[in-house]
Design a protein around this motif. Structure first.
Motif: not given
Length: 279
Positions: A202-206, A250-272
């Motif tokens: 249930n954590g949030h990481y942006t 170029r926007e994707f979503t994927f889930t690990l396990g039950n997906g409870s934590a929210s992780i948002s990763l964004s870069s306009f000109n860089g890699s993720v």
């Protein structure tokens, strides 16, 4: 004989430091103002504050009112005043500076440092740590606190922090290692972002940057929903993932396990990159 005379003359000409020690009650707070000069703060297990300065002109005012100890210049001064303080380990520290380099080691309470020009280095801190500078690097380690860190033109480095984090820089990198955080917000305009630490349920990481790379360590068995935006960069994962979203945008979503934590990763000109911890 001549050698002894020359040594005596050199010692007499050398600047002498002025020391003052003030007794403070347990749980006292330090309020320090520095216009120009370095500030070094260390801690000890005494209910007293020692102030050592290279200033011999009596331009420093030290006053205690109740549980608050104030240390500040008497009047506006153009010359630099370097300060070395030793304070109780559990003393809250609040420091306002202009052209001030700050080095605090062993803090065991709240720390609030704000300066215009100068690096900020803090080891320790509990409850709440607020570190802000315009032109300078920020380094924080071994803190058990909610953290707010911001600079304009340099890097932010956080290591071994237990608590929520908000970190912002314009032209610099944000590097977070050995973290134990449930809520993280890191943002840069030109700079790389890195997070290594726990991914709590249930954590949030942006992590967001315009011109830089984003990297985060996520265990394969974590429970997280991960959203990725890489407009002119690429995406890499250290293990197979099933991406859902728009390949065109170029926007994707994927889930690990039950997906409870929210992780948002964004870069306009860089890699993720989503990688195994420690890889």
């Amino acid at each position: 004989m001549l050698t002894h005379m020359m040594l005596a003359m050199l010692l007499a000409a050398a600047p002498q430091r002025a020391d003052t020690t003030v007794t403070v009650p347990q749980g006292a707070r330090l309020e320090l103002t520095s216009r120009r000069g370095d500030v070094v703060i260390r801690t000890w297990d005494r209910n007293a504050v020692r102030v050592s300065t290279d200033d011999e002109r009596g331009a420093l005012r030290i006053e205690r009112t109740g549980s608050v100890l104030q240390v500040r210049p008497r009047d506006w001064t153009e010359h630099s005043i370097d300060l070395e303080l030793t304070v109780p380990r559990d003393m809250a520290i609040r420091l306002n500076g202009m052209d001030t380099e700050v080095d605090i080691q062993g803090a065991g309470a709240e720390v609030d440092v704000q300066t215009l020009n100068g690096d900020i280095t803090v080891e320790g801190g509990s409850g709440y740590v607020n570190l802000r500078t315009v032109h300078g690097e920020i380094e924080l380690s071994n803190a058990h606190a909610r953290v707010n860190a911001g600079t304009v033109s340099e890097d932010i480095t956080l290591d071994n922090v237990d608590g929520d984090v908000r970190a912002e820089t314009v032209n610099g990198d944000i590097t977070m290692t050995d973290m134990r955080s449930g809520n993280v917000s890191a943002e840069a305009v030109t700079g790389d972002l890195k997070y290594e630490g726990t991914i709590r349920a249930n954590g949030h990481y942006t992590l967001t940057t315009h011109s830089g790379d984003v990297a985060i360590g996520v265990p394969r068995d974590a429970n997280a929903t991960i959203r990725v935006s890489t407009y002119q960069g690429d995406f890499q994962a250290d293990y197979p993932v099933r991406m859902i979203g728009s390949t065109e945008d170029r926007e994707f979503t994927f889930t690990l396990g039950n997906g409870s934590a929210s992780i948002s990763l964004s870069s306009f000109n860089g890699s993720v990159r989503v990688r195994r911890p420690g890889s």
